[in-house]
Design an enzyme around this catalytic site. Structure first.
Site, PDB file in Angstrom:
ATOM      1  N   CYS A 134      -0.599   4.261   2.451  1.00  0.00           N
ATOM      2  CA  CYS A 134      -0.486   4.167   3.913  1.00  0.00           C
ATOM      3  C   CYS A 134      -0.317   2.724   4.343  1.00  0.00           C
ATOM      4  O   CYS A 134       0.803   2.204   4.327  1.00  0.00           O
ATOM      5  CB  CYS A 134      -1.666   4.843   4.592  1.00  0.00           C
ATOM      6  SG  CYS A 134      -3.296   4.324   3.988  1.00  0.00           S
ATOM      7  N   SER A 135      -1.408   2.038   4.694  1.00  0.00           N
ATOM      8  CA  SER A 135      -1.269   0.687   5.233  1.00  0.00           C
ATOM      9  C   SER A 135      -2.497  -0.170   4.933  1.00  0.00           C
ATOM     10  O   SER A 135      -2.877  -1.009   5.743  1.00  0.00           O
ATOM     11  CB  SER A 135      -1.029   0.753   6.739  1.00  0.00           C
ATOM     12  OG  SER A 135      -2.041   1.532   7.357  1.00  0.00           O
ATOM     13  N   CYS A 136      -3.140   0.048   3.764  1.00  0.00           N
ATOM     14  CA  CYS A 136      -4.321  -0.744   3.404  1.00  0.00           C
ATOM     15  C   CYS A 136      -3.910  -2.211   3.259  1.00  0.00           C
ATOM     16  O   CYS A 136      -2.890  -2.510   2.640  1.00  0.00           O
ATOM     17  CB  CYS A 136      -4.932  -0.231   2.103  1.00  0.00           C
ATOM     18  SG  CYS A 136      -5.447   1.494   2.216  1.00  0.00           S
ATOM     19  N   CYS A 190       0.895  -1.161   0.000  1.00  0.00           N
ATOM     20  CA  CYS A 190       0.000   0.000   0.000  1.00  0.00           C
ATOM     21  C   CYS A 190       0.928   1.204   0.000  1.00  0.00           C
ATOM     22  O   CYS A 190       1.538   1.517   1.023  1.00  0.00           O
ATOM     23  CB  CYS A 190      -0.915   0.021   1.227  1.00  0.00           C
ATOM     24  SG  CYS A 190      -1.790   1.595   1.402  1.00  0.00           S
TER      25      CYS A 190
END
Lengths: 107, 215
Positions: B114-116, B111
């Protein structure tokens, strides 16, 4: 880069931040797209290197959204934080830290 | 500082919490007061993600796909309902896409924003997944990133990088290890690691560096 991370959360506060964000999204305060967009901006400050999208970044993003939406402003959050720090100092070790334990607490 | 002072300090029996802990407690108490969150529901959420949600769910999906060609076809054409067939799904997995590794193509998920991450099948992301080096380098130097994870692919294998977002979250269907024809679905699932489903690893049983094959 390949360090194992066996625990889901490194500290209880990380778990609490995660749960707050999930709950608020489910309560409709923001969508996941809004969240990731806001988080993506949070970790790319104009004047500093890009940072990790970790739970510290989640906390900063959450505070920014709550301030923007008028749910809780920075002064309110800081005052409540100070109250919890005072409450902790006044709570005997091993007992639950309650806001009422703050010596300055007024219901 | 005299001994007596230190002694007194030692007898101050207060609790200590860090500033960040206090801040999170402050948010929680403010939000609970205003009715935005329910503390009991927060605790239940944490317990769910600490004890129940994790990569073992994704491993079941992979093992089923390895043993059931019709399931594999459904998984690759429309992953979300196929995953739901195994009672797996929910938040963070609303729109899943499964990409299949082959001898020609290796898939890697990142991702970049961000942090999907596909929570229902993999749990919450590891620390490195959320860090700038992985987010940046997975795209520009995937082969170098894989090498750091101990994965060396044949020169002829193409690497495709998939960027997960809030709307679409990817999971890799790794190749079934050789000589597992006699394995039960459960035994196969035990070979499937979290990293194998992100693409930064291979299932247990496949050597990370291909052995020299006699011509």
């Amino acid at each position: 880069m390949t360090e194992p991370s066996p625990n889901t959360f490194a500290a209880p506060w990380e778990a609490q931040v995660f749960a707050l964000v999930v709950s608020l999204q489910e309560a409709g305060l923001f969508t996941w797209s809004e969240w990731t967009d806001r988080l993506g901006r949070e970790i790319r400050p104009g004047d500093a290197p890009e940072r990790a999208a970790d739970y510290g970044a989640w906390l900063a993003t959450l505070e920014a959204i709550l301030a923007e939406r008028g749910v809780a402003g920075p002064e309110t959050v800081s005052a409540r934080t100070a109250a919890f720090l005072r409450a902790a100092a006044a709570t005997p070790h091993g007992q639950p830290i309650r806001l009422e334990n703050d010596p300055l607490y007024r219901p | 500082m005299g001994h007596d002072h230190a002694h007194d300090a030692h007898h101050h029996h207060g609790s200590e919490i860090s500033p960040v802990e206090a801040r999170v407690r402050a948010l929680e108490s403010l939000l609970a007061e205003k009715g935005y969150v329910d503390p009991a529901a927060l605790d239940a959420l944490v317990e769910l993600y600490e004890t129940k949600v994790g990569p073992h769910a994704g491993a079941r999906v992979v093992a089923r796909a390895w043993t059931d060609p019709a399931y594999r076809a459904r998984l690759l054409s429309d992953a979300t309902p196929a995953i739901a067939e195994l009672d797996i799904g929910g938040r963070g997995g609303e729109h899943m896409v499964v990409v299949e590794n082959t001898p020609e193509t290796h898939n890697l998920v990142v991702c970049t924003l961000c942090s999907c991450y596909p929570w229902p099948v993999l749990g919450l992301p590891p620390v490195w997944y959320k860090a700038p080096p992985y987010r940046a380098r997975a795209v520009i130097d995937p082969r170098g990133v894989l090498a750091e994870f101990g994965v060396t692919l044949p020169e002829t294998t193409r690497i495709t990088v998939w960027d997960s977002t809030a709307e679409t979250r990817y999971m890799v269907l790794p190749m079934r290890p050789a000589e597992t024809a006699s394995f039960s679905e459960e035994a196969l699932a035990a070979l499937v690691t979290r990293d194998a489903m992100i693409g930064t690893g291979l299932p247990r049983g496949i050597p990370a560096t291909p052995a020299e094959m006699p011509v």
